[in-house]
Design a protein around this motif. Structure first.
Motif, PDB file in Angstrom:
ATOM      1  N   ARG A 167       4.360   2.611  -2.208  1.00  0.00           N
ATOM      2  CA  ARG A 167       4.138   3.687  -3.194  1.00  0.00           C
ATOM      3  C   ARG A 167       4.977   4.919  -2.845  1.00  0.00           C
ATOM      4  O   ARG A 167       5.716   5.434  -3.688  1.00  0.00           O
ATOM      5  CB  ARG A 167       2.637   4.025  -3.162  1.00  0.00           C
ATOM      6  N   ASP A 168       4.891   5.366  -1.576  1.00  0.00           N
ATOM      7  CA  ASP A 168       5.592   6.590  -1.195  1.00  0.00           C
ATOM      8  C   ASP A 168       7.107   6.409  -1.286  1.00  0.00           C
ATOM      9  O   ASP A 168       7.821   7.315  -1.722  1.00  0.00           O
ATOM     10  CB  ASP A 168       5.179   7.024   0.221  1.00  0.00           C
TER      11      ASP A 168
ATOM     12  N   ARG B 293      -7.815  -4.095  -3.985  1.00  0.00           N
ATOM     13  CA  ARG B 293      -7.312  -2.767  -3.610  1.00  0.00           C
ATOM     14  C   ARG B 293      -7.801  -1.728  -4.603  1.00  0.00           C
ATOM     15  O   ARG B 293      -8.258  -2.063  -5.682  1.00  0.00           O
ATOM     16  CB  ARG B 293      -5.797  -2.789  -3.503  1.00  0.00           C
ATOM     17  N   ASP B 294      -7.726  -0.451  -4.214  1.00  0.00           N
ATOM     18  CA  ASP B 294      -8.355   0.564  -5.056  1.00  0.00           C
ATOM     19  C   ASP B 294      -7.540   0.915  -6.304  1.00  0.00           C
ATOM     20  O   ASP B 294      -7.969   0.662  -7.419  1.00  0.00           O
ATOM     21  CB  ASP B 294      -8.734   1.812  -4.237  1.00  0.00           C
TER      22      ASP B 294
ATOM     23  N   ASN C 240      -1.458   1.486  -5.376  1.00  0.00           N
ATOM     24  CA  ASN C 240      -1.604   1.051  -3.980  1.00  0.00           C
ATOM     25  C   ASN C 240      -1.553  -0.465  -3.853  1.00  0.00           C
ATOM     26  O   ASN C 240      -1.814  -1.001  -2.780  1.00  0.00           O
ATOM     27  CB  ASN C 240      -2.947   1.536  -3.409  1.00  0.00           C
TER      28      ASN C 240
ATOM     29  N   ARG D 209     -10.757   9.384  -2.574  1.00  0.00           N
ATOM     30  CA  ARG D 209      -9.371   8.909  -2.464  1.00  0.00           C
ATOM     31  C   ARG D 209      -8.583   9.252  -3.732  1.00  0.00           C
ATOM     32  O   ARG D 209      -7.404   9.605  -3.661  1.00  0.00           O
ATOM     33  CB  ARG D 209      -9.337   7.404  -2.161  1.00  0.00           C
TER      34      ARG D 209
ATOM     35  N   ARG E 128     -13.940   5.931  -2.923  1.00  0.00           N
ATOM     36  CA  ARG E 128     -12.751   5.851  -3.798  1.00  0.00           C
ATOM     37  C   ARG E 128     -12.619   7.094  -4.672  1.00  0.00           C
ATOM     38  O   ARG E 128     -11.517   7.448  -5.076  1.00  0.00           O
ATOM     39  CB  ARG E 128     -12.832   4.584  -4.662  1.00  0.00           C
TER      40      ARG E 128
ATOM     41  N   GLY F 117       0.812  -1.227   0.000  1.00  0.00           N
ATOM     42  CA  GLY F 117       0.000   0.000   0.000  1.00  0.00           C
ATOM     43  C   GLY F 117       0.837   1.264   0.000  1.00  0.00           C
ATOM     44  O   GLY F 117       1.897   1.327  -0.638  1.00  0.00           O
ATOM     45  N   GLY F 118       0.344   2.248   0.763  1.00  0.00           N
ATOM     46  CA  GLY F 118       0.922   3.586   0.721  1.00  0.00           C
ATOM     47  C   GLY F 118       2.417   3.636   0.981  1.00  0.00           C
ATOM     48  O   GLY F 118       3.118   4.447   0.379  1.00  0.00           O
TER      49      GLY F 118
ATOM     50  N   PHE G 265      -5.139  11.366  -3.477  1.00  0.00           N
ATOM     51  CA  PHE G 265      -3.822  10.931  -3.935  1.00  0.00           C
ATOM     52  C   PHE G 265      -3.323  11.811  -5.088  1.00  0.00           C
ATOM     53  O   PHE G 265      -2.129  12.080  -5.188  1.00  0.00           O
ATOM     54  CB  PHE G 265      -3.843   9.454  -4.338  1.00  0.00           C
TER      55      PHE G 265
END
Ligand code: ATP
Ligand code: MG
Length: 464
Positions: free
Chosen positions: A63-64, A156-157, A161, A206, A203, A59-60, A210
């Protein structure tokens, strides 16, 4: 040739369908550095793996790190059930009822460990409505079916992510072309965008969050249904929307987020009264809200605290004057009209975003202060200075002035007053009363009729 192209455009293949076997990036094919990951998160993953479970960071945080940003927190996904996770760690507890998770605590850091989950297939609904996991609109009501790693990626969205990082091998598993989208700075839903928004309309928020946070574009197929489906946010529980609004506004990119919310017509379903005020008077309301959000962003970047009360006070303020006037037109005197309008506005907003009492009370206090700040004679100014809400009220006054409200120099007066010595303060108060004496004689109060006092708000200082 043309026919083929046409077919390929219509084919669902243009959508990001997850792959059943992931693309695997070795440690020299990505920029995630193991040293930047919380050692607690790494130890949770390694411990689970040693016990024979699959476990990844997900997840985040992945990605980050790929974007060279500081992750907010580190989430772990595993095929161990929450109870199995608890059995592995002395410092773990299971939280949630329907959506169970394990929290592993290391001092102040909590590593959230979620068991792989699967999407509920639409066509496998139980007959019994009480057990249904989807609303008739397609909205997912429950999300508690465990699944495989592939299932977990699919539910997951966004593609970005759904990246899984294994700190042991330093490899990244990419089931949904997330690496491609990170490189191209795109927010893209996994699967069919419309269906994924119908499953969970949040979403849409979201996607905006993002896009603002990462400075990404929303990919065009993921962007296309948003304006049409925005009204679905009205069906989301107000407590969840309140949490989501805080994430949108307190992430350090609130001004950009607001512009995107307006662009995608999602501001109105969240803040209907403010959106109406914006439509009536875009210059003033837009300026006030954007300035409040810009100030919030600055404070967050400086590491200063921000209060949701101030933020909501600003977001709703432009909607207040029209309400007050409406009530006054129905014969209500100014002060009760102001109180009633504030009360109505906040309760209506709570239907959309359940603002807790610990914030609604200070919102009212900040607004009340706006009526009191102009009244400075005698001991009033000093009493106001001692009021615990003075600072917020004063900051709010400056915000109103920066949006072009005429307040007859009230903000600068208070700025000077705070810096002044005792004797200077006494002189400032004397100046006020002599100015008043030199001004027009006060009109006699009438029992009824007469000119109504305009409420505080656009272009007018609250009357003294
Ligand atoms: P950040 O914590 O930086 O805001 P994040 O991506 O970690 O971003 P979270 O809200 O913490 O976002 O969620 C963690 C992960 O759970 C997401 O990366 C995503 O994979 C998944 N997720 C969260 N909310 C949803 C949702 N509504 N639908 C599908 N997946 C979701
Ligand atoms: Mg997170």
């Amino acid at each position: 040739m043309l026919k083929k192209l046409f077919q390929s455009l219509r084919s669902p293949l243009r959508l990001r369908q997850p792959r059943s076997t992931p693309a695997v990036l070795g440690h020299n094919q990505h920029t995630v550095a193991r040293e930047r990951i919380s050692r607690h998160a790494v130890s949770v993953v390694e411990r689970l793996q040693k016990s024979g479970y699959q476990a990844y960071l997900v997840g985040g945080c992945v990605r980050d790190l790929m974007l060279d940003m500081e992750p907010k927190d580190f989430d772990v996904a595993t095929n161990a059930t929450p109870e199995q996770v608890r059995a592995e760690f002395r410092n773990a507890r299971v939280i949630g009822r329907r959506f169970k998770l394990a929290h592993v605590q290391f001092g102040r850091e909590i590593i959230e460990v979620a068991t792989f989950r699967a999407n509920h297939p639409v066509d496998e609904e139980p007959e019994n409505a009480h057990q249904a996991s989807r609303h008739e609109s397609g909205r997912i009501l429950r999300d508690n079916v465990y699944g495989s790693l592939e299932d977990d990626a699919q539910r997951r969205d966004f593609t970005i992510n759904a990246l899984y990082y294994d700190p042991s091998s330093e490899r990244i598993l990419d089931y949904a072309h997330g690496v491609h989208d990170i490189r191209n700075r795109l927010i893209r839903l996994i699967g069919d965008p419309e269906q994924r928004y119908l499953e969970d309309p949040v979403r849409m928020l979201r996607a905006i969050r993002f896009a603002a946070k990462l400075d990404f574009e929303i990919e065009k197929h993921s962007a296309a249904p948003i304006r049409r489906l925005g009204p679905m946010l009205r069906d989301i529980p107000s407590a969840r929307l309140f949490d989501e609004v805080l994430k949108l506004m307190l992430g350090g990119k609130a001004e950009r987020t607001f512009d995107l919310l307006c662009e995608y017509e999602l501001f109105a379903p969240l803040f209907p009264a403010s959106a109406a005020a914006l439509a009536r008077d875009p210059d003033y309301a837009g300026q006030l809200i954007r300035q409040a959000l810009a100030n919030t962003d600055t404070r967050i970047h400086q590491g200063k605290p921000v209060t949701p009360a101030f933020l909501f006070a600003a977001l709703l303020w432009p909607a207040l004057p029209a309400r007050v006037l409406q009530l006054q037109d129905r014969g209500m005197p100014p002060i009760p009209a102001m109180n009633e309008a504030a009360h109505e506005l906040i309760s209506e907003q709570c239907q959309r975003t359940a603002i807790p009492k610990r914030f609604t009370i200070p919102i009212r206090e900040i607004w009340d202060m706006q009526e009191r700040l102009p009244r400075r004679s005698g001991k009033r100014a000093d009493l106001l200075l001692e009021n615990p809400r003075f600072r917020a009220g004063y900051d709010f006054l400056l915000l109103r002035e920066s949006a072009g409200e005429r307040t007859d120099g009230l903000g600068p007066w208070w700025t000077d007053y705070q810096d002044a010595s005792d004797s200077e303060r006494r002189a400032m108060i004397r100046d006020l009363s002599s100015r008043d004496e030199a001004g027009p004689a006060p009109r006699k109060r009438r029992r009824s009729g007469g000119r109504k006092r305009r409420p505080a708000g656009r272009g007018d200082a609250p009357a003294e």
